[in-house]
Write a protein that holds these residues in place. Structure first.
Motif, PDB file in Angstrom:
ATOM      1  N   GLU A 197      36.378  35.673  49.467  1.00  0.00           N
ATOM      2  CA  GLU A 197      36.230  35.639  48.017  1.00  0.00           C
ATOM      3  C   GLU A 197      34.746  35.738  47.696  1.00  0.00           C
ATOM      4  O   GLU A 197      33.896  35.324  48.499  1.00  0.00           O
ATOM      5  CB  GLU A 197      36.824  34.352  47.444  1.00  0.00           C
ATOM      6  CG  GLU A 197      38.317  34.216  47.678  1.00  0.00           C
ATOM      7  CD  GLU A 197      38.855  32.857  47.278  1.00  0.00           C
ATOM      8  OE1 GLU A 197      38.122  32.113  46.579  1.00  0.00           O
ATOM      9  OE2 GLU A 197      39.988  32.518  47.669  1.00  0.00           O
ATOM     10  N   VAL A 198      34.447  36.315  46.533  1.00  0.00           N
ATOM     11  CA  VAL A 198      33.057  36.459  46.106  1.00  0.00           C
ATOM     12  C   VAL A 198      32.908  35.930  44.684  1.00  0.00           C
ATOM     13  O   VAL A 198      33.890  35.743  43.965  1.00  0.00           O
ATOM     14  CB  VAL A 198      32.596  37.939  46.169  1.00  0.00           C
ATOM     15  CG1 VAL A 198      32.586  38.439  47.602  1.00  0.00           C
ATOM     16  CG2 VAL A 198      33.487  38.818  45.297  1.00  0.00           C
ATOM     17  N   GLY A 199      31.685  35.687  44.284  1.00  0.00           N
ATOM     18  CA  GLY A 199      31.414  35.184  42.947  1.00  0.00           C
ATOM     19  C   GLY A 199      31.611  36.247  41.882  1.00  0.00           C
ATOM     20  O   GLY A 199      31.722  37.445  42.182  1.00  0.00           O
ATOM     21  N   HIS A 200      31.653  35.821  40.633  1.00  0.00           N
ATOM     22  CA  HIS A 200      31.851  36.737  39.506  1.00  0.00           C
ATOM     23  C   HIS A 200      30.506  37.210  38.969  1.00  0.00           C
ATOM     24  O   HIS A 200      30.041  36.775  37.917  1.00  0.00           O
ATOM     25  CB  HIS A 200      32.653  36.047  38.392  1.00  0.00           C
ATOM     26  CG  HIS A 200      34.111  35.909  38.707  1.00  0.00           C
ATOM     27  ND1 HIS A 200      35.009  36.930  38.534  1.00  0.00           N
ATOM     28  CD2 HIS A 200      34.817  34.873  39.210  1.00  0.00           C
ATOM     29  CE1 HIS A 200      36.213  36.523  38.901  1.00  0.00           C
ATOM     30  NE2 HIS A 200      36.119  35.273  39.322  1.00  0.00           N
ATOM     31  N   PHE A 201      29.862  38.101  39.689  1.00  0.00           N
ATOM     32  CA  PHE A 201      28.624  38.714  39.211  1.00  0.00           C
ATOM     33  C   PHE A 201      28.540  40.113  39.809  1.00  0.00           C
ATOM     34  O   PHE A 201      29.155  40.410  40.842  1.00  0.00           O
ATOM     35  CB  PHE A 201      27.397  37.877  39.578  1.00  0.00           C
ATOM     36  CG  PHE A 201      27.237  37.624  41.056  1.00  0.00           C
ATOM     37  CD1 PHE A 201      26.516  38.506  41.862  1.00  0.00           C
ATOM     38  CD2 PHE A 201      27.794  36.489  41.646  1.00  0.00           C
ATOM     39  CE1 PHE A 201      26.360  38.268  43.212  1.00  0.00           C
ATOM     40  CE2 PHE A 201      27.642  36.247  42.999  1.00  0.00           C
ATOM     41  CZ  PHE A 201      26.920  37.136  43.783  1.00  0.00           C
ATOM     42  N   ALA A 204      28.592  41.675  43.740  1.00  0.00           N
ATOM     43  CA  ALA A 204      28.996  40.663  44.718  1.00  0.00           C
ATOM     44  C   ALA A 204      29.885  41.265  45.811  1.00  0.00           C
ATOM     45  O   ALA A 204      29.673  41.024  47.010  1.00  0.00           O
ATOM     46  CB  ALA A 204      29.718  39.521  44.016  1.00  0.00           C
ATOM     47  N   GLU A 233      41.181  36.304  39.235  1.00  0.00           N
ATOM     48  CA  GLU A 233      40.557  35.893  40.488  1.00  0.00           C
ATOM     49  C   GLU A 233      41.358  36.468  41.651  1.00  0.00           C
ATOM     50  O   GLU A 233      42.592  36.466  41.629  1.00  0.00           O
ATOM     51  CB  GLU A 233      40.478  34.371  40.599  1.00  0.00           C
ATOM     52  CG  GLU A 233      39.511  33.741  39.609  1.00  0.00           C
ATOM     53  CD  GLU A 233      39.254  32.281  39.913  1.00  0.00           C
ATOM     54  OE1 GLU A 233      39.375  31.890  41.090  1.00  0.00           O
ATOM     55  OE2 GLU A 233      38.929  31.535  38.964  1.00  0.00           O
ATOM     56  N   THR A 235      41.594  37.345  46.100  1.00  0.00           N
ATOM     57  CA  THR A 235      41.157  37.258  47.486  1.00  0.00           C
ATOM     58  C   THR A 235      41.176  38.670  48.049  1.00  0.00           C
ATOM     59  O   THR A 235      42.144  39.408  47.831  1.00  0.00           O
ATOM     60  CB  THR A 235      42.094  36.356  48.313  1.00  0.00           C
ATOM     61  OG1 THR A 235      42.090  35.048  47.759  1.00  0.00           O
ATOM     62  CG2 THR A 235      41.640  36.292  49.767  1.00  0.00           C
ATOM     63  N   SER A 258      26.989  35.847  51.864  1.00  0.00           N
ATOM     64  CA  SER A 258      27.263  36.524  50.591  1.00  0.00           C
ATOM     65  C   SER A 258      28.592  36.134  49.966  1.00  0.00           C
ATOM     66  O   SER A 258      28.745  36.167  48.748  1.00  0.00           O
ATOM     67  CB  SER A 258      27.246  38.051  50.793  1.00  0.00           C
ATOM     68  OG  SER A 258      25.999  38.486  51.304  1.00  0.00           O
ATOM     69  N   SER A 260      31.764  33.607  48.966  1.00  0.00           N
ATOM     70  CA  SER A 260      31.951  32.197  48.623  1.00  0.00           C
ATOM     71  C   SER A 260      32.915  31.518  49.587  1.00  0.00           C
ATOM     72  O   SER A 260      32.904  30.295  49.737  1.00  0.00           O
ATOM     73  CB  SER A 260      32.464  32.065  47.193  1.00  0.00           C
ATOM     74  OG  SER A 260      33.661  32.804  47.007  1.00  0.00           O
ATOM     75  N   SER A 261      33.765  32.312  50.268  1.00  0.00           N
ATOM     76  CA  SER A 261      34.635  31.800  51.327  1.00  0.00           C
ATOM     77  C   SER A 261      34.995  32.957  52.245  1.00  0.00           C
ATOM     78  O   SER A 261      35.034  34.117  51.812  1.00  0.00           O
ATOM     79  CB  SER A 261      35.898  31.159  50.758  1.00  0.00           C
ATOM     80  OG  SER A 261      36.747  32.137  50.180  1.00  0.00           O
TER      81      SER A 261
END
Length: 276
Positions: A197-201, A204, A233, A235, A258, A260-261
């Motif tokens: 998973e990655v951030g919301h920007f 990413a 959101e 995965t 880079s 988030s999980s």
């Protein structure tokens, strides 16, 4: 003897995949659903499981990605099976007699051009799998119905092959994963399935994908799977291949910075295509 859980019954493509992958004698354990398959592994009722994950026509089975994560299963291998469909009937039944066609919904979809051309008025009946359709036709001795299934179903349930290769796309393959409670050693493997998973920007996701490219890692599949109960959101599931193990190790460590999980669902040897 290895006990292998499959979704479906004897004669299904899952059973075919299990027999081909393990090659030696195995005991196939039939399950009604993919959830039951996972429960059997989790409870140590079987040694391994075979689970379809994608088809070259119908696409990915998104729920199966979720099941693999929910039950913390490990992918230890893969196999690609050529999906060739056949029209099966009881002895004495001819094409003119067919008023009903039974099969798995995806199998019906894969043969729709054939059905519309030769049996446009036939009623279609969706079943749990192709083999179950054939078993039903044989058990009830239906004289106005056919099933769509593989050749093993014809042998297993004593049906006559009325027509062969009726699928629309002759290059139709299903990819099956081999699942276990325990993973393979990394040494000697050349493919992995990971999810992250990655951030919301902005950028990413691109940053993670570029990391694989910079380390000469071949990205063979990317699949976004919605997170249950969390709108917008996702995965990301990716399959990656490498020639140099050190490149893979380096890429994974860099991706950790880079994403988030990150979870490695399995490291294994790239599968081959198996024709019937």
């Amino acid at each position: 003897m290895k006990r292998i859980a499959i979704q479906g019954i004897a004669g299904s493509f899952h059973e075919d995949a299990a027999q081909r992958y393990f090659e030696d004698e195995v005991e196939v354990v039939e399950c009604k659903s993919f959830t039951t398959v996972c429960e059997f592994i989790d409870a140590d009722k079987v040694d391994f499981a075979v689970m379809a994950i994608e088809n070259s026509i119908a696409g990915s089975l998104l729920n199966n990605y979720q099941l693999i994560r929910d039950y913390h299963l490990r992918i230890i291998g893969e196999i690609y099976i050529h999906i060739s469909m056949n029209l099966l009937v009881n002895d004495g039944v001819e094409a003119k007699d067919i008023e009903h066609i039974h099969s798995h919904p995806i199998a019906l979809q894969q043969c729709m051009e054939y059905i519309e051309q030769f049996y446009p008025n036939a009623q279609l009946h969706e079943k749990l799998d192709t083999a179950a359709s054939s078993k039903l036709i044989a058990a009830e001795k239906l004289t106005n119905a056919a099933s769509i299934a593989n050749l093993r179903s014809a042998d297993l349930y004593g049906l006559k092959i009325l027509d062969t290769g009726i699928e629309t796309n002759k290059k139709n393959y299903t990819r099956f994963l081999i699942l276990s409670k325990h993973g393979n050693p990394t040494v000697g493997t050349n493919k992995a399935s990971v999810c992250f998973e990655v951030g919301h920007f902005y950028g990413a996701l691109a940053r993670v994908l570029n990391t694989f490219a910079e380390n000469e890692i071949n990205l063979t599949k990317i699949q976004s799977v919605p997170k249950i109960g969390k709108p917008n959101e996702y995965t990301f599931h990716v399959d990656i291949e490498w020639d140099k193990p050190e490149n893979y190790d380096r890429a994974i460590h860099q991706v950790l910075k880079s994403a988030s999980s990150l979870s490695i669902l399995g490291e294994y040897t790239k599968g081959n295509l198996h024709n019937q």
